[in-house]
Every structure is written in C-alpha cells, then in structure tokens.
Enzyme design. Sequence first.
Site, PDB file in Angstrom:
ATOM      1  N   HIS A  11      -2.376   2.538   8.440  1.00  0.00           N
ATOM      2  CA  HIS A  11      -2.942   2.756   7.106  1.00  0.00           C
ATOM      3  C   HIS A  11      -4.358   2.196   7.103  1.00  0.00           C
ATOM      4  O   HIS A  11      -4.578   1.042   7.465  1.00  0.00           O
ATOM      5  CB  HIS A  11      -2.075   2.047   6.076  1.00  0.00           C
ATOM      6  CG  HIS A  11      -2.472   2.268   4.646  1.00  0.00           C
ATOM      7  ND1 HIS A  11      -2.183   3.424   3.951  1.00  0.00           N
ATOM      8  CD2 HIS A  11      -3.129   1.464   3.778  1.00  0.00           C
ATOM      9  CE1 HIS A  11      -2.652   3.317   2.713  1.00  0.00           C
ATOM     10  NE2 HIS A  11      -3.228   2.139   2.579  1.00  0.00           N
ATOM     11  N   ASP A  29       2.381   1.043  -1.698  1.00  0.00           N
ATOM     12  CA  ASP A  29       1.342   0.225  -1.085  1.00  0.00           C
ATOM     13  C   ASP A  29       0.949  -0.938  -1.986  1.00  0.00           C
ATOM     14  O   ASP A  29       0.543  -0.733  -3.119  1.00  0.00           O
ATOM     15  CB  ASP A  29       0.120   1.136  -0.849  1.00  0.00           C
ATOM     16  CG  ASP A  29      -1.057   0.438  -0.183  1.00  0.00           C
ATOM     17  OD1 ASP A  29      -2.147   1.040  -0.169  1.00  0.00           O
ATOM     18  OD2 ASP A  29      -0.868  -0.678   0.324  1.00  0.00           O
ATOM     19  N   GLY A  47      -2.768  -8.958   0.283  1.00  0.00           N
ATOM     20  CA  GLY A  47      -2.195 -10.262  -0.041  1.00  0.00           C
ATOM     21  C   GLY A  47      -1.837 -10.488  -1.503  1.00  0.00           C
ATOM     22  O   GLY A  47      -1.589 -11.624  -1.904  1.00  0.00           O
ATOM     23  N   HIS A  67      -6.616   5.867   3.181  1.00  0.00           N
ATOM     24  CA  HIS A  67      -6.509   5.651   1.732  1.00  0.00           C
ATOM     25  C   HIS A  67      -7.922   5.446   1.196  1.00  0.00           C
ATOM     26  O   HIS A  67      -8.535   4.410   1.428  1.00  0.00           O
ATOM     27  CB  HIS A  67      -5.627   4.414   1.498  1.00  0.00           C
ATOM     28  CG  HIS A  67      -5.484   3.996   0.062  1.00  0.00           C
ATOM     29  ND1 HIS A  67      -4.927   2.786  -0.305  1.00  0.00           N
ATOM     30  CD2 HIS A  67      -5.841   4.605  -1.096  1.00  0.00           C
ATOM     31  CE1 HIS A  67      -4.956   2.688  -1.630  1.00  0.00           C
ATOM     32  NE2 HIS A  67      -5.481   3.768  -2.128  1.00  0.00           N
ATOM     33  N   SER A 106      -1.171  -1.839   7.371  1.00  0.00           N
ATOM     34  CA  SER A 106      -2.531  -1.641   6.855  1.00  0.00           C
ATOM     35  C   SER A 106      -3.517  -2.440   7.697  1.00  0.00           C
ATOM     36  O   SER A 106      -3.426  -3.675   7.781  1.00  0.00           O
ATOM     37  CB  SER A 106      -2.621  -2.096   5.399  1.00  0.00           C
ATOM     38  OG  SER A 106      -3.982  -2.284   5.053  1.00  0.00           O
ATOM     39  N   PHE A 138      -7.643  -5.373  -2.721  1.00  0.00           N
ATOM     40  CA  PHE A 138      -7.419  -6.556  -1.874  1.00  0.00           C
ATOM     41  C   PHE A 138      -6.025  -6.535  -1.261  1.00  0.00           C
ATOM     42  O   PHE A 138      -5.079  -6.027  -1.876  1.00  0.00           O
ATOM     43  CB  PHE A 138      -7.573  -7.825  -2.714  1.00  0.00           C
ATOM     44  CG  PHE A 138      -8.894  -7.913  -3.409  1.00  0.00           C
ATOM     45  CD1 PHE A 138      -9.053  -7.428  -4.707  1.00  0.00           C
ATOM     46  CD2 PHE A 138     -10.000  -8.418  -2.753  1.00  0.00           C
ATOM     47  CE1 PHE A 138     -10.284  -7.461  -5.338  1.00  0.00           C
ATOM     48  CE2 PHE A 138     -11.242  -8.461  -3.371  1.00  0.00           C
ATOM     49  CZ  PHE A 138     -11.389  -7.976  -4.673  1.00  0.00           C
ATOM     50  N   SER A 179      -0.588  -7.823   4.836  1.00  0.00           N
ATOM     51  CA  SER A 179      -0.407  -9.255   5.103  1.00  0.00           C
ATOM     52  C   SER A 179       0.993  -9.572   5.608  1.00  0.00           C
ATOM     53  O   SER A 179       1.165 -10.495   6.398  1.00  0.00           O
ATOM     54  CB  SER A 179      -0.720 -10.059   3.834  1.00  0.00           C
ATOM     55  OG  SER A 179      -0.073  -9.489   2.727  1.00  0.00           O
ATOM     56  N   MET A 209     -12.858   1.130   1.117  1.00  0.00           N
ATOM     57  CA  MET A 209     -13.259   0.641  -0.206  1.00  0.00           C
ATOM     58  C   MET A 209     -14.792   0.660  -0.308  1.00  0.00           C
ATOM     59  O   MET A 209     -15.463   0.207   0.611  1.00  0.00           O
ATOM     60  CB  MET A 209     -12.743  -0.785  -0.417  1.00  0.00           C
ATOM     61  CG  MET A 209     -11.239  -0.926  -0.261  1.00  0.00           C
ATOM     62  SD  MET A 209     -10.723  -2.643  -0.366  1.00  0.00           S
ATOM     63  CE  MET A 209      -8.962  -2.485  -0.120  1.00  0.00           C
ATOM     64  N   ASP A 259      -7.646   1.448   4.868  1.00  0.00           N
ATOM     65  CA  ASP A 259      -8.125   1.263   3.498  1.00  0.00           C
ATOM     66  C   ASP A 259      -9.640   1.308   3.421  1.00  0.00           C
ATOM     67  O   ASP A 259     -10.308   0.370   3.851  1.00  0.00           O
ATOM     68  CB  ASP A 259      -7.641  -0.089   2.955  1.00  0.00           C
ATOM     69  CG  ASP A 259      -6.157  -0.102   2.667  1.00  0.00           C
ATOM     70  OD1 ASP A 259      -5.470  -1.002   3.192  1.00  0.00           O
ATOM     71  OD2 ASP A 259      -5.705   0.787   1.943  1.00  0.00           O
ATOM     72  N   GLY A 279       1.674  -5.479  -1.695  1.00  0.00           N
ATOM     73  CA  GLY A 279       2.684  -6.520  -1.896  1.00  0.00           C
ATOM     74  C   GLY A 279       4.060  -6.162  -1.371  1.00  0.00           C
ATOM     75  O   GLY A 279       5.072  -6.738  -1.803  1.00  0.00           O
ATOM     76  N   MET A 298     -10.424   4.589  -1.455  1.00  0.00           N
ATOM     77  CA  MET A 298     -10.684   3.922  -2.735  1.00  0.00           C
ATOM     78  C   MET A 298     -12.190   3.981  -2.966  1.00  0.00           C
ATOM     79  O   MET A 298     -12.880   2.964  -2.959  1.00  0.00           O
ATOM     80  CB  MET A 298     -10.148   2.491  -2.679  1.00  0.00           C
ATOM     81  CG  MET A 298      -8.635   2.418  -2.674  1.00  0.00           C
ATOM     82  SD  MET A 298      -7.990   0.845  -2.085  1.00  0.00           S
ATOM     83  CE  MET A 298      -7.972   1.162  -0.310  1.00  0.00           C
ATOM     84  N   MET A 346       0.647   2.919  -6.048  1.00  0.00           N
ATOM     85  CA  MET A 346       0.051   1.602  -5.834  1.00  0.00           C
ATOM     86  C   MET A 346       0.901   0.567  -6.571  1.00  0.00           C
ATOM     87  O   MET A 346       1.100   0.674  -7.784  1.00  0.00           O
ATOM     88  CB  MET A 346      -1.385   1.557  -6.352  1.00  0.00           C
ATOM     89  CG  MET A 346      -2.375   2.323  -5.508  1.00  0.00           C
ATOM     90  SD  MET A 346      -2.398   1.807  -3.773  1.00  0.00           S
ATOM     91  CE  MET A 346      -2.756   0.060  -3.911  1.00  0.00           C
TER      92      MET A 346
END
Length: 251
Positions: free
Chosen positions: A66, A208, A178, A99, A43, A176, A231, A70, A68, A210, A101, A170
């Site tokens: 990936h 996606d 991390g 992705h 990501s 966020f 992360s 937002m 993201d 963690g 959002m 998800m």
Amino acid sequence: MRDGRAPLHFAQNISEGSVNLRGVNADVAHPDPQARPVKLAPSLLSCDFTRMADDLQAIGDADWAHVDVMDGAFVPNISFGMPILAAARRASPLFMDVHLMIEAPERYLKDFAAAGADGLTVHVESTPHIHRAVQMIRELGKKAGVTLNPGTPLEAIKPVLADVDLVLIMSVNPGFGGQKFIPQSLDRIRTVRHWLDDLGSPAELQVDGGVTPQNARAVVHAGASCLVAGSAVFGADGPRAGLERFREALK
Ligand code: DX5
Ligand code: ZN
C-alpha cells in the site's frame, strides 16, 4: 502478490479483540466471511525508507504493497510521489496499491500509472469529477478504487460503486500512520459490504487506518476483504513478525 498465491481465509469463531462490538448492530447477516479470502496490504508509509528495498523484500509474501501519496493540501502531511513509487516498483513484484490523498488527482493518474501503480484509489472529496477519475484509471488499464474520509456520508460513493474494483473505507482521518481505529467504521464497512453484495460486485472492500491484529477479526467479520496496516506491520521486531501476527489473528 501478483503471481496469485492463495490469500488467507478467515476462521469463524470471533473474539472481541480490542474493538468493542457491544452496541454495534451485530445481527446484520453477511454471506459467510469464511468464503471470502482476505488480502494483507502493508503500508510503506511506516517502512524504514533508508532500507525500503529490504523492507519490501521482507513483506514479499504479503498480497499487496500500500503506497500512501500525500500532497500537504488534501491532507495535512506530505509523504512521497512518483520517484518513490518507481523505486518500489523496481525493488518488488508486489501489486502496488496506490492511495492518492491529493487534490485533483486526475492531473497525475497517468504519471502514477507510468511509475508502476497497479491500482489507483482516489478520494471522493478530492475532485468534483469522481466518475471521470474512475473512468480515467480504468482506461489506463489499472484497478480503480474509490475512498472517503470517516466524516463523509457513504452515499457519496454510490454513483460509482458499480464501476470500481475497490472501495476503501478510511478508519482514521487520513494523513498519518499510527492513529487509533475509529469504531464506528465497523458499521460503515457493513453497509458497503451489503451494497457490494446486493450488486453482486467482486470489488475489494479495503480498510485502512489503525488496523491491528487485535481488531482484524472484527474488521473482516464486518465485511472487509483487504486490510491495510502500517505501524502494526512495520513494528520494532520487523515486518515479517508483524505480518505473522496478522496471519495468526486471522487463523
Ligand atoms: C493514513 C494512510 C494509511 C496509514 C496506515 O492516511 O492512508 O495507509 O499509513 O497506517 P496505520 O496502519 O499505522 O494506521
Ligand atoms: Zn492509505
């Protein structure tokens, strides 16, 4: 990778890693995970934006990038939009897995397609017209993905399951990087894996949030075919080392 490099295959013997499998319904039989190739999609949210082109080159042997997006409304954070995607497109041949959002994503599907998206994934909670949004993505000639937040019942994606190229589970509340992987996500992955297998669908099952080398095996064993990681890839020792840790974990 757009040029069809053979993705990773998953080795059979499971280690429990950091996800506690006890109490999770482990006897659900899946078609042999070894038969399913596994894609890695770093990501870019966690990359070093002062040197995004270098970081994209460093993950050049991943399967997808990936992206993201937002809007600060659908999720409590603002990331980036079409200009950053277009820059990533110019800098890398990787498949751009976008992705979204954002609220009412139908408004921007054409712009993201024009900016270089290869796949567009929308949230069922972000529009009252999820079926129309999926159709629009397909009419743009892009891979259509559907996703939902951890708190949304899985049934919400069933009406479009046969129409999509990708389902994204998800495993954190979006907004966020991390964050910690939500363990109940394993059962949601299993359920959707069952639905896709029952349909005979070739759609990707992406996870996606963690995802780390420590829990990657359990996530793949639950039925995932594509792992997003931010992360855990763009860590202190650089993205190449980060990707290598995933490959080692999935050997
Ligand atoms: C979160 C994003 C994720 C995030 C993943 O809303 O959708 O893609 O960047 O980052 P990690 O792997 O650090 O959880
Ligand atoms: Zn994401």
